[in-house]
Design an enzyme around this catalytic site. Structure first.
Site, PDB file in Angstrom:
ATOM      1  N   THR A 125       3.858   8.567  -2.079  1.00  0.00           N
ATOM      2  CA  THR A 125       3.049   8.429  -0.864  1.00  0.00           C
ATOM      3  C   THR A 125       3.912   8.042   0.335  1.00  0.00           C
ATOM      4  O   THR A 125       4.959   7.395   0.173  1.00  0.00           O
ATOM      5  CB  THR A 125       1.971   7.347  -1.096  1.00  0.00           C
ATOM      6  OG1 THR A 125       1.376   7.011   0.150  1.00  0.00           O
ATOM      7  CG2 THR A 125       2.554   6.074  -1.697  1.00  0.00           C
ATOM      8  N   ASP A 126       3.416   8.398   1.522  1.00  0.00           N
ATOM      9  CA  ASP A 126       4.135   7.983   2.737  1.00  0.00           C
ATOM     10  C   ASP A 126       4.073   6.470   2.939  1.00  0.00           C
ATOM     11  O   ASP A 126       4.833   5.914   3.744  1.00  0.00           O
ATOM     12  CB  ASP A 126       3.597   8.717   3.972  1.00  0.00           C
ATOM     13  CG  ASP A 126       2.118   8.470   4.255  1.00  0.00           C
ATOM     14  OD1 ASP A 126       1.461   7.756   3.481  1.00  0.00           O
ATOM     15  OD2 ASP A 126       1.623   9.006   5.272  1.00  0.00           O
ATOM     16  N   GLU A 127       3.160   5.794   2.215  1.00  0.00           N
ATOM     17  CA  GLU A 127       3.032   4.339   2.407  1.00  0.00           C
ATOM     18  C   GLU A 127       4.284   3.585   1.964  1.00  0.00           C
ATOM     19  O   GLU A 127       4.449   2.417   2.307  1.00  0.00           O
ATOM     20  CB  GLU A 127       1.813   3.799   1.646  1.00  0.00           C
ATOM     21  CG  GLU A 127       0.530   4.350   2.209  1.00  0.00           C
ATOM     22  CD  GLU A 127      -0.712   3.529   1.892  1.00  0.00           C
ATOM     23  OE1 GLU A 127      -0.599   2.354   1.514  1.00  0.00           O
ATOM     24  OE2 GLU A 127      -1.807   4.090   2.048  1.00  0.00           O
ATOM     25  N   TYR A 153      -0.083  -2.161  -3.449  1.00  0.00           N
ATOM     26  CA  TYR A 153      -0.131  -0.731  -3.818  1.00  0.00           C
ATOM     27  C   TYR A 153       1.159  -0.028  -3.398  1.00  0.00           C
ATOM     28  O   TYR A 153       1.825   0.627  -4.212  1.00  0.00           O
ATOM     29  CB  TYR A 153      -1.348  -0.046  -3.161  1.00  0.00           C
ATOM     30  CG  TYR A 153      -1.237   1.471  -3.157  1.00  0.00           C
ATOM     31  CD1 TYR A 153      -1.364   2.206  -4.326  1.00  0.00           C
ATOM     32  CD2 TYR A 153      -0.968   2.167  -1.960  1.00  0.00           C
ATOM     33  CE1 TYR A 153      -1.239   3.593  -4.323  1.00  0.00           C
ATOM     34  CE2 TYR A 153      -0.844   3.553  -1.954  1.00  0.00           C
ATOM     35  CZ  TYR A 153      -0.973   4.262  -3.137  1.00  0.00           C
ATOM     36  OH  TYR A 153      -0.834   5.626  -3.138  1.00  0.00           O
ATOM     37  N   LYS A 157       4.219   1.728  -5.659  1.00  0.00           N
ATOM     38  CA  LYS A 157       4.619   3.146  -5.572  1.00  0.00           C
ATOM     39  C   LYS A 157       6.116   3.249  -5.221  1.00  0.00           C
ATOM     40  O   LYS A 157       6.830   4.115  -5.751  1.00  0.00           O
ATOM     41  CB  LYS A 157       3.770   3.878  -4.528  1.00  0.00           C
ATOM     42  CG  LYS A 157       2.295   4.013  -4.876  1.00  0.00           C
ATOM     43  CD  LYS A 157       2.006   4.875  -6.097  1.00  0.00           C
ATOM     44  CE  LYS A 157       2.258   6.348  -5.878  1.00  0.00           C
ATOM     45  NZ  LYS A 157       1.816   7.151  -7.052  1.00  0.00           N
TER      46      LYS A 157
HETATM   47  P1  NAD Z   1      -7.529   8.618  -7.593  1.00  0.00           P
HETATM   48  O1  NAD Z   1      -7.678   7.137  -7.614  1.00  0.00           O
HETATM   49  O2  NAD Z   1      -8.629   9.461  -7.062  1.00  0.00           O
HETATM   50  O3  NAD Z   1      -7.236   9.137  -9.086  1.00  0.00           O
HETATM   51  C1  NAD Z   1      -6.363   8.480  -9.950  1.00  0.00           C
HETATM   52  C2  NAD Z   1      -6.596   9.065 -11.358  1.00  0.00           C
HETATM   53  O4  NAD Z   1      -5.656   8.409 -12.237  1.00  0.00           O
HETATM   54  C3  NAD Z   1      -7.985   8.804 -11.928  1.00  0.00           C
HETATM   55  O5  NAD Z   1      -8.478   9.963 -12.541  1.00  0.00           O
HETATM   56  C4  NAD Z   1      -7.758   7.709 -12.969  1.00  0.00           C
HETATM   57  O6  NAD Z   1      -8.689   7.745 -14.045  1.00  0.00           O
HETATM   58  C5  NAD Z   1      -6.344   8.004 -13.407  1.00  0.00           C
HETATM   59  N1  NAD Z   1      -5.658   6.838 -13.963  1.00  0.00           N
HETATM   60  C6  NAD Z   1      -5.583   5.585 -13.412  1.00  0.00           C
HETATM   61  N2  NAD Z   1      -4.883   4.784 -14.227  1.00  0.00           N
HETATM   62  C7  NAD Z   1      -4.496   5.535 -15.289  1.00  0.00           C
HETATM   63  C8  NAD Z   1      -3.730   5.258 -16.446  1.00  0.00           C
HETATM   64  N3  NAD Z   1      -3.246   4.035 -16.699  1.00  0.00           N
HETATM   65  N4  NAD Z   1      -3.511   6.267 -17.316  1.00  0.00           N
HETATM   66  C9  NAD Z   1      -4.016   7.509 -17.109  1.00  0.00           C
HETATM   67  N5  NAD Z   1      -4.756   7.813 -16.036  1.00  0.00           N
HETATM   68  C10 NAD Z   1      -4.991   6.828 -15.130  1.00  0.00           C
HETATM   69  O7  NAD Z   1      -6.176   8.879  -6.832  1.00  0.00           O
HETATM   70  P2  NAD Z   1      -5.758  10.067  -5.839  1.00  0.00           P
HETATM   71  O8  NAD Z   1      -6.193   9.719  -4.475  1.00  0.00           O
HETATM   72  O9  NAD Z   1      -6.134  11.353  -6.434  1.00  0.00           O
HETATM   73  O10 NAD Z   1      -4.167   9.908  -5.865  1.00  0.00           O
HETATM   74  C11 NAD Z   1      -3.416  10.544  -6.886  1.00  0.00           C
HETATM   75  C12 NAD Z   1      -1.945  10.211  -6.689  1.00  0.00           C
HETATM   76  O11 NAD Z   1      -1.529  10.650  -5.402  1.00  0.00           O
HETATM   77  C13 NAD Z   1      -1.637   8.717  -6.754  1.00  0.00           C
HETATM   78  O12 NAD Z   1      -0.429   8.557  -7.426  1.00  0.00           O
HETATM   79  C14 NAD Z   1      -1.487   8.303  -5.296  1.00  0.00           C
HETATM   80  O13 NAD Z   1      -0.575   7.245  -5.177  1.00  0.00           O
HETATM   81  C15 NAD Z   1      -0.926   9.580  -4.686  1.00  0.00           C
HETATM   82  N6  NAD Z   1      -1.250   9.836  -3.259  1.00  0.00           N
HETATM   83  C16 NAD Z   1      -2.553   9.790  -2.822  1.00  0.00           C
HETATM   84  C17 NAD Z   1      -2.832  10.117  -1.499  1.00  0.00           C
HETATM   85  C18 NAD Z   1      -4.241  10.117  -0.980  1.00  0.00           C
HETATM   86  O14 NAD Z   1      -4.449  10.298   0.237  1.00  0.00           O
HETATM   87  N7  NAD Z   1      -5.267   9.945  -1.813  1.00  0.00           N
HETATM   88  C19 NAD Z   1      -1.792  10.485  -0.632  1.00  0.00           C
HETATM   89  C20 NAD Z   1      -0.476  10.502  -1.112  1.00  0.00           C
HETATM   90  C21 NAD Z   1      -0.226  10.188  -2.443  1.00  0.00           C
HETATM   91  O1  DAU Z   2      -1.027   7.625   3.168  1.00  0.00           O
HETATM   92  C1  DAU Z   2      -1.298   7.946   1.833  1.00  0.00           C
HETATM   93  C2  DAU Z   2      -2.262   6.943   1.251  1.00  0.00           C
HETATM   94  O2  DAU Z   2      -3.530   7.204   1.838  1.00  0.00           O
HETATM   95  C3  DAU Z   2      -2.351   7.021  -0.266  1.00  0.00           C
HETATM   96  O3  DAU Z   2      -1.110   6.653  -0.803  1.00  0.00           O
HETATM   97  C4  DAU Z   2      -3.458   6.103  -0.803  1.00  0.00           C
HETATM   98  O4  DAU Z   2      -3.602   6.278  -2.193  1.00  0.00           O
HETATM   99  C5  DAU Z   2      -4.748   6.468  -0.119  1.00  0.00           C
HETATM  100  O5  DAU Z   2      -5.784   5.608  -0.546  1.00  0.00           O
HETATM  101  C6  DAU Z   2      -4.594   6.390   1.401  1.00  0.00           C
HETATM  102  O6  DAU Z   2      -4.382   5.017   1.822  1.00  0.00           O
HETATM  103  P1  DAU Z   2      -5.085   4.426   3.141  1.00  0.00           P
HETATM  104  O7  DAU Z   2      -5.124   2.961   3.014  1.00  0.00           O
HETATM  105  O8  DAU Z   2      -4.497   5.002   4.368  1.00  0.00           O
HETATM  106  O9  DAU Z   2      -6.566   5.096   2.948  1.00  0.00           O
HETATM  107  P2  DAU Z   2      -8.030   4.502   3.113  1.00  0.00           P
HETATM  108  O10 DAU Z   2      -8.963   5.653   3.027  1.00  0.00           O
HETATM  109  O11 DAU Z   2      -8.272   3.318   2.251  1.00  0.00           O
HETATM  110  O12 DAU Z   2      -8.026   3.986   4.630  1.00  0.00           O
HETATM  111  C7  DAU Z   2      -7.721   4.863   5.697  1.00  0.00           C
HETATM  112  C8  DAU Z   2      -7.790   4.041   6.984  1.00  0.00           C
HETATM  113  O13 DAU Z   2      -9.154   3.655   7.220  1.00  0.00           O
HETATM  114  C9  DAU Z   2      -7.001   2.736   6.932  1.00  0.00           C
HETATM  115  O14 DAU Z   2      -6.429   2.483   8.197  1.00  0.00           O
HETATM  116  C10 DAU Z   2      -8.054   1.677   6.613  1.00  0.00           C
HETATM  117  C11 DAU Z   2      -9.290   2.231   7.275  1.00  0.00           C
HETATM  118  N1  DAU Z   2     -10.572   1.878   6.618  1.00  0.00           N
HETATM  119  C12 DAU Z   2     -10.708   2.105   5.277  1.00  0.00           C
HETATM  120  C13 DAU Z   2     -11.868   1.772   4.618  1.00  0.00           C
HETATM  121  C14 DAU Z   2     -12.009   1.989   3.130  1.00  0.00           C
HETATM  122  C15 DAU Z   2     -11.627   1.359   7.357  1.00  0.00           C
HETATM  123  O15 DAU Z   2     -11.522   1.184   8.594  1.00  0.00           O
HETATM  124  N2  DAU Z   2     -12.783   1.029   6.703  1.00  0.00           N
HETATM  125  C16 DAU Z   2     -12.949   1.194   5.358  1.00  0.00           C
HETATM  126  O16 DAU Z   2     -14.040   0.838   4.833  1.00  0.00           O
END
Ligand code: NAD
Ligand code: DAU
Length: 341
Positions: A125-127, A153, A157
């Site tokens: 992730t970019d985080e 988190y 990562k």
């Molecule tokens: P998500 O939370 O929707 O899904 C995570 C999945 O992993 C779920 O299906 C869960 O059951 C499974 N899981 C959790 N713990 C596990 C374990 N111990 N063993 C096997 N399976 C397990 O997450 P997402 O948003 O789809 O993100 C997927 C990946 O992409 C993550 O690694 C996250 O860090 C990365 N990522 C997410 C974003 C985003 O915007 N959502 C952006 C960049 C990177």
């Molecule tokens: O940048 C990649 C990341 O993006 C991934 O690595 C993470 O897994 C994914 O969850 C996401 O992280 P963020 O923290 O950016 O996403 P989130 O949707 O939780 O929040 C997006 C923005 O919105 C953040 O600035 C917090 C804000 N927010 C979020 C929630 C849940 C609110 O203002 N209110 C809310 O209730």
């Protein structure tokens, strides 16, 4: 090829399963997922109809179960999406994040070494880069930006990324890493900003915006992320690292207003609530390396992607009603409490 997709019952992993089945019908896709609150088998119902797909329930931190999976499936490639992914939850339970996001990666990579896989891909992730200031719009994260994490988190990562690079250097494990910006699209769990705001607006519930809502995120439609990972797996060099993002920065408040407008709901639903602890200000990816080396470009404009996403939630009420019952209902009550009643 046999491709194991860990975490394939979650948001991005499931979209990746469907992307691979459509783009590479010659490959077998095995989803390995522990089905935590974020994983949902209903999401994979259509994939289950394919003879090229298999679901295996299992935890990436369970060494014996991972070993069984490798013996049974003899994977060529592992793409690791499995993780605890929500920043707010990591502030409450950091230990779980370290266990899954770091130890799980070590266990997967040890199995990869033992069984000689062709590639271990870590979805990062970019985080891991921390945040950028709001008043320097020309600053972007590149692959050489130092790691500088803010939440448990992102620290988990970043730790995993370092471990992946260490396994490459020490053991010669074939690896790649992608660091993507915020995704949005179908099957996004409603604890995250965009689906949460869509569902609350649909039910005329308050929309909880942290602080002033000035924080900026760089949104990418999930299918564009899947296409990037697919390219990196198949064409990216062993040991490579790529940033993934489409230069689509938006303030949270503006995203929320776009959703309200699209649904014909009033801005009076917006409720400014207490800010997230350690809240990152701005993320912004420079994807030049991925574009110049592998020719990747995002295909979906935000206006189209957000419309498609909203329409998906309108058409898939049963899916989100199921995933928001049970554990999530308790989390919502505890996290937002009286602030959004
Ligand atoms: P998500 O939370 O929707 O899904 C995570 C999945 O992993 C779920 O299906 C869960 O059951 C499974 N899981 C959790 N713990 C596990 C374990 N111990 N063993 C096997 N399976 C397990 O997450 P997402 O948003 O789809 O993100 C997927 C990946 O992409 C993550 O690694 C996250 O860090 C990365 N990522 C997410 C974003 C985003 O915007 N959502 C952006 C960049 C990177
Ligand atoms: O940048 C990649 C990341 O993006 C991934 O690595 C993470 O897994 C994914 O969850 C996401 O992280 P963020 O923290 O950016 O996403 P989130 O949707 O939780 O929040 C997006 C923005 O919105 C953040 O600035 C917090 C804000 N927010 C979020 C929630 C849940 C609110 O203002 N209110 C809310 O209730």
């Amino acid at each position: 090829m046999n491709i194991v997709v860990t975490g394939g019952a979650g948001f991005i992993g499931s979209n990746f399963v469907y992307y691979e089945l459509a783009q590479h019908p010659e490959d077998k896709i095995i989803c390995y997922d522990a089905l935590t609150y974020a994983g949902n088998l209903e999401t994979l119902e259509a994939a289950m109809q394919s003879p090229k797909f298999r679901f295996v329930k299992g935890d990436i931190t369970d060494e014996a179960a991972v070993e069984r999976l490798f013996i049974e499936e003899k994977p060529d490639i592992i793409v690791n999406f499995a993780a605890e992914s929500h920043v707010d939850r990591s502030i409450e339970t950091p230990g779980l994040f370290l266990h899954t996001n770091v130890i799980g990666v070590q266990i997967l990579m040890d199995a990869c070494r033992k069984h000689g896989v062709r590639r271990f891909h870590q979805v990062s992730t970019d985080e891991v880069y921390g945040d950028l200031p709001l008043d320097r719009p020309n600053l972007f994260f590149t692959e050489t930006t130092p790691l500088h994490t803010s939440s448990p988190y992102s620290a988990s990562k970043a730790s995993a990324d370092l471990l992946v690079q260490a396994y490459h250097r020490t053991y010669g494990l074939p690896v790649s890493i992608s660091r993507c910006s915020n995704n949005y699209g179908p099957y996004h769990f409603p604890e995250k900003l965009i689906p949460l705001m869509i569902l609350n607006a649909l039910s005329d519930k308050p929309l909880p915006v942290y602080g002033a809502g000035e924080n900026v995120r760089d949104w990418l439609y999930v299918e564009d992320h899947c296409a990037a990972i697919d390219l990196i797996l198949r064409k990216g060099k062993d040991g490579s690292l790529y940033n993934v993002g489409g230069h689509n920065e938006k303030r949270n408040l503006d995203v929320v207003k776009i959703i309200l407008r699209a649904l014909g709901k009033p801005e009076s639903l917006i409720r400014h609530v207490e800010d997230r602890k350690g809240h990152d200000l701005r993320y912004a990816i420079d994807p030049t390396k991925l574009k110049t080396e592998l020719g990747w470009e995002p295909k979906t404009k935000f206006e189209d992607g957000i419309r498609r996403t909203i329409d998906w939630y309108l058409a898939n009420r049963a899916w989100w009603e199921h995933v928001t019952s049970g554990e999530y209902a308790e989390y919502y009550e505890k996290h937002y409490g009286a602030a959004v009643k």
